[in-house]
Write an enzyme that holds these catalytic residues in place. Structure first.
Site, PDB file in Angstrom:
ATOM      1  CB  SER A   1      -0.876   0.021   1.254  1.00  0.00           C
ATOM      2  OG  SER A   1      -0.080   0.148   2.415  1.00  0.00           O
ATOM      3  CG  ASP A   2       1.364   5.914  -1.309  1.00  0.00           C
ATOM      4  OD1 ASP A   2       2.256   6.082  -0.449  1.00  0.00           O
ATOM      5  OD2 ASP A   2       1.221   6.684  -2.282  1.00  0.00           O
ATOM      6  CD1 TRP A   3       4.890   5.333   4.896  1.00  0.00           C
ATOM      7  CD2 TRP A   3       4.729   4.179   2.996  1.00  0.00           C
ATOM      8  NE1 TRP A   3       5.953   4.452   4.830  1.00  0.00           N
ATOM      9  CE2 TRP A   3       5.886   3.744   3.689  1.00  0.00           C
ATOM     10  CE3 TRP A   3       4.419   3.564   1.780  1.00  0.00           C
ATOM     11  CZ2 TRP A   3       6.725   2.738   3.194  1.00  0.00           C
ATOM     12  CZ3 TRP A   3       5.252   2.565   1.295  1.00  0.00           C
ATOM     13  CH2 TRP A   3       6.387   2.172   1.996  1.00  0.00           C
TER      14      TRP A   3
END
Ligand SMILES: *[C@@H]1O[C@H](CO)[C@@H](O)[C@H](O)[C@H]1NC(C)=O
Ligand SMILES: *[C@@H]1O[C@H](CO)[C@@H](O)[C@H](O)[C@H]1NC(C)=O
Ligand SMILES: *[C@@H]1O[C@H](CO)[C@@H](O)[C@H](O)[C@H]1NC(C)=O
Ligand SMILES: *[C@@H]1O[C@H](CO)[C@@H](O)[C@H](O)[C@H]1NC(C)=O
Ligand SMILES: *[C@@H]1O[C@H](CO)[C@@H](O)[C@H](O)[C@H]1NC(C)=O
Ligand SMILES: *[C@@H]1O[C@H](CO)[C@@H](O)[C@H](O)[C@H]1NC(C)=O
Length: 896
Positions: A288-290
């Site tokens: 996932s992106d952060w």
């Protein structure tokens, strides 16, 4: 992704989204509902997640990973899927497995260097790498950046970034490779090949539709936008570079914050299970992106493999336990154990998450002698809380050479009248240098006057945008310093006067009116949406110069008849108010070149330096005459919970739109001048049959070229006989005109709901982007899911070869960037021209070379939304060879 904890609105955000998505039901295949008027833009549920197959050269790594995973307990597996928070050595850190001594993975930004590290380099941005149009330089940059990541102990580098620059003002466009999927795909693949050749896992991002910062999602925003992208456009434009990344063997993919067709990217099963893992046969892992996740069960089922950085969201506080397997305030961590125990996520899915991750680790050879993490993203100090965290390992090597070379090779000459350039010191008595962009940063290259981090200000010369896609400058050679040094080295009696105040018009005039040569520096900046600079919340608010740029230029030009403009800009800027002024004799568009910016500029500006370089950079996007000429723009304001951004221009982004609508740009895609001139001749097209097996390669300067000279500093003096164009007549064979599908049989893992949605998307796509009629003698939908890496292997076979001769007809050695555009027959829903090949060729005066550009079957195909596969076009394909998308020198035809 973003760096530091900030007050956020995550809880509110999750509640809003959960409410919006209350009707979605994964198990029964009911998608997230669209608001009224957008009913067609829904994303189907595609289950189950395809398990990694161990295809191709992933076979042994996957086999070893399977064995590895068999020996793990469930909590140990969970440790590999979930991060341990950002307050750690790297911006992302998986758990470890102390029982067997598995050290965990360090994940670190950025696409232009090792973020937050000392003694590391600040490379030219992705957009500059693309502006070189040189596959070898791009690959060498990837090698050098990854050597630095490896040297610091980073396992997974968070780049390259390959979004498409759909909107010119998009805040993060500079991290990527410009407005064309082919150019972007070549640059993405070359970067990944370079990076992974030294054993670092590359991460291609952001998958997908993260084309603007406003409403992009994440904990900065209570509203998250939905990028509504039809199936044809997805495949032919936005997913194209990701497919090239998968083909190049990329180890990791990062899903984005935004929604696509109402469904958040990291839980979009159509995109992860369907497109990435099934159709493209991706063997690595998806992170996932952060803090992009907004749920736990759905992403697991949709094919997400790693939760980064582990906590629920920014501003919600750190994880409650440093052990991911026991942390309870994470979407995964201990919750993933619960999901397995209560049957909502099969343990086999968790096994697959871990197998994919460990396979990438084995495939890059990280199980053997990989350097330990020797820095901390939290501090450049040696110790933190008494613990040794920074060993100050110097990883720069001689990378400054690659940085300087790319800086010069990416500088684009937009205008050059009265032979203004190159400058020679012997002809200059008095030179004025103007603008804050020419000088050093007032509080140092890595700081801002207001204390902002991550380059969140535009002070001093601009060599990098802002946000997480940055790195510390180990030093920054500003243009004024470099110009001074160059002139001093030849003739210290030349008067060099710098006026760095953009607003002091009187001081500018005083110097300009006495100088014989005036160089004006201007800039335009942008970045990631968590920082707002001068009212620009990531995305630019305008497409003009920052500060007093236009007044500065016009003021200097009013009293200096030899005014040279240098732009350090993150993307296109409008130049109409000054470009035609006859006193403006030359314009250099230098992008954001990194730490060697001043030296690289001097190499192009002056013809008398030790590294004098004839410019060959070409625009990786179109510079319009006015903002409204672009096909799409940033959505800045909306009161909707889920602002809808429909990509109604379809495949016609950037130059494709200008060609389609017959709009004259100021400077077209691919444009760039040289100090010499080039001639073209001898176009030949040859068509390959089914035995053709030439593969995409980055071992020559040409994208997909088999005969252009390598990018050495010495011109090739002879032309090998084998580079002569083949003259065999076109050969028609059944395999060429058939739909391109894999030989692998159906795996059956795509559900019935996927088939239903595929035909729904076919009709929707037809309405969204014109004639999306089926051109295949199509097998039933869903019957031929493919398993070859990057899609069917046949797509990457050579369909035809285009060759021609380029000659240097001027007096200076230089590189020519030749570009191959195709015009598909009517009925395939294409703009007049699409880029399908290019080569950068070094030629000494009078020299000529044959350039040979193979076209892969994929390059002469379109995505068929009905049969869900690539289909090679039939009929007469127009072939254009030019030095830009509009400056066409040769035309021919290819019969398919
Ligand atoms: C989005 O919706 C369009 C229109 O129905 C469709 O063509 C496309 O396949 C959908 N994409 C995804 C990822 O759901
Ligand atoms: C998970 O990782 C953490 C952090 O490295 C470690 O302390 C813990 O022992 C690991 N848990 C298991 C079950 O291996
Ligand atoms: C299973 O556990 C997860 C994590 O605690 C929870 O979100 C989910 O609702 C549970 N599902 C069922 C069916 O109990
Ligand atoms: C465009 O935006 C920049 C950055 O905010 C600003 O400095 C400049 O004045 C703006 N230009 C115009 C014409 O408003
Ligand atoms: C060009 O510069 C000269 C001074 O050298 C000035 O007299 C003239 O007005 C300028 N022209 C323009 C169009 O600014
Ligand atoms: C679709 O096809 C029709 C008939 O061939 C043609 O007139 C029209 O321009 C096409 N539209 C697009 C967008 O290609």
């Amino acid at each position: 992704m973003r760096p530091t904890l900030r007050p956020g609105m995550l809880r509110l955000l999750s509640l809003t989204l959960l409410a919006v998505q209350a009707l979605a039901d994964v198990t029964t295949g009911i998608p997230d509902p669209a608001p009224p008027g957008f009913e067609e833009w829904e994303s189907p549920i595609v289950l189950p997640a395809p398990a990694v197959k161990g295809s191709g050269d992933w076979a042994s790594a996957v086999a070893r990973a399977r064995t590895f995973v068999k020996g793990l307990t469930l909590p140990e597996k969970i440790n590999i899927t979930t991060g341990v928070d950002v307050l750690n050595r790297c911006v992302g850190n998986t758990g470890t497995i102390p029982r067997i001594g598995w050290p965990g993975l360090c994940l670190e930004d950025s696409p232009l260097g090792v973020r937050f590290a000392d003694f590391a380099s600040a490379f030219p941005a992705g957009i500059n790498a693309a502006a070189t149009w040189d596959v070898n330089l791009i690959k060498a940059r990837g090698v050098a950046m990854a050597q630095e990541h490896r040297g610091k102990g980073v396992n997974v580098a968070l780049g390259p970034m390959t979004n498409m620059g759909r909107v010119a003002a998009g805040g993060r466009n500079w991290e990527g490779f410009g407005g064309d999927p082919f150019l972007s795909g070549v640059a993405t693949a070359a970067t990944i090949e370079g990076m992974q050749s030294v054993g670092v896992i590359a991460t291609v991002k952001h998958y997908i539709g993260n084309e603007q910062e406003h409403f992009r999602g994440g904990s900065e925003s209570a509203q998250i936008q939905s990028s509504n992208i039809d199936d044809k456009t997805l495949h032919e434009v936005y997913a194209w570079p990701f497919a090239e990344a998968v083909k190049a063997g990329v180890g990791a993919v990062m899903c984005s914050y935004n929604l696509i067709n109402q469904t958040q990217a990291c839980q979009n099963s159509k995109l992860i299970n369907g497109v990435l893992k099934e159709e493209l046969g991706f063997q690595g892992f998806v992170m996932s992106d952060w803090a992009a996740m907004i749920d736990g069960v759905r992403p697991a089922l949709a094919g997400l493999d790693m939760n980064m950085p582990g906590f629920v969201g920014y501003g919600v506080g750190p994880q409650d336990d440093p052990d991911p397997a026991t942390a309870t305030n994470s979407w995964w961590g201990h919750a993933l154990i619960d999901m397995v125990n209560n049957g909502s996520v099969p343990e086999a899915r968790v096994d697959d998450m871990v197998t994919r991750t460990i396979a990438a680790w084995y495939k890059m050879g990280q199980d053997k002698n990989y350097p330990h993490v020797s820095f901390s993203q939290l501090t450049e100090a040696t110790y933190l809380n008494g613990e040794l965290v920074n060993e100050h390992v110097n990883v720069q090597g001689d990378h400054y050479k690659n940085i300087r070379e790319i800086g010069a090779a990416s500088t684009i000459l937009l205008k050059n009248t009265k032979s203004a350039l190159p400058l020679h010191v012997k002809n200059i008595k008095r030179i004025g240098v103007f603008g804050s962009d020419a000088g050093p940063h007032p509080v140092g290259p890595n700081a801002c006057s207001d204390g902002q981090r991550d380059k969140g200000c535009n002070e001093g010369t601009l060599a990098m945008g802002w946000g997480s896609g940055t790195a510390n400058f180990p030093y920054l050679v500003d243009p004024l310093a470099a110009i001074n040094q160059h002139i001093q080295s030849i003739n210290p009696t030349v008067v060099v006067e710098g006026v760095l105040d953009d607003f002091n018009l009187a001081a500018q005039t005083a110097v300009a009116s006495l100088a014989d040569t005036c160089v004006v520096f201007v800039s335009a900046d942008s970045g990631e949406g968590y920082i707002t600079v001068d009212g620009n919340a990531g995305d630019r608010t305008n497409l003009t110069l920052w500060g007093n740029g236009e007044n500065l230029i016009n003021n200097v030009a009013a009293s200096c008849a030899n005014t040279i403009v240098v732009q350090h800009v993150v993307g296109p800027v409008l130049v109409e108010s000054w470009i035609d002024n006859p006193n403006i004799t030359a314009v250099l568009h230098a992008g954001i070149p990194g730490q060697e910016t001043g030296n690289a500029l001097v190499d192009v500006l002056f013809g008398d330096g030790p590294q004098a370089t004839n410019p060959s950079g070409r625009l990786p996007y179109t510079i319009a005459k006015q903002r409204s000429d672009y096909p799409a723009d940033v959505l800045y304001e909306s009161s909707d919970n889920v602002p809808q951004i429909t990509y109604s221009e379809g495949v016609n982004i950037d130059y494709r739109w200008f060609d389609l609508k017959n709009i004259a740009p100021r400077f077209e895609f691919g444009f760039g001048l040289s100090y010499t001139t080039f001639g073209y001749s001898g176009l030949q097209t040859s068509h390959h049959g089914r035995r053709a097996n030439q593969h995409y390669s980055t071992t020559t300067t040409a994208a997909h070229s088999s005969s252009a000279a390598p990018a050495s500093s010495k011109p090739a003096s002879t032309l090998s006989a084998s580079s002569a164009p083949a003259s065999a007549p076109a050969l028609h064979s059944a395999s060429v005109s058939a739909p391109i599908s894999a030989s692998a049989s159906a795996s059956g893992s795509v559900s019935a709901s996927a088939s239903a949605s595929a035909s729904a998307s076919a009709s929707a796509s037809a309405s969204a982007s014109g004639n999306a009629t089926s051109t295949a003698s199509a097998p039933p939908v869903g019957s031929s899911p493919v398993s070859d890496i990057g899609g069917p292997a046949a797509l990457y076979e050579t369909a035809a070869t285009i060759s021609f001769r380029v000659q240097n007809t001027g007096k200076l050695a230089g590189n020519e960037v030749s570009q191959l555009y195709l015009g598909f027959p009517d009925g395939y829903g294409q703009p007049p021209k699409i880029l399908r090949g290019f080569a950068r060729t070094l030629l000494s005066p009078g020299q000529s070379k044959t350039v040979s550009l193979p076209l892969r079957k994929k390059d002469v195909s379109v995505w068929d939304v009905v049969s869900q596969q690539w289909v090679q076009v039939k009929g007469t394909v127009k072939v254009y060879i030019g030095s830009s998308s509009r400056n066409i020198h040769l035309q021919g035809e290819l019969q398919l």
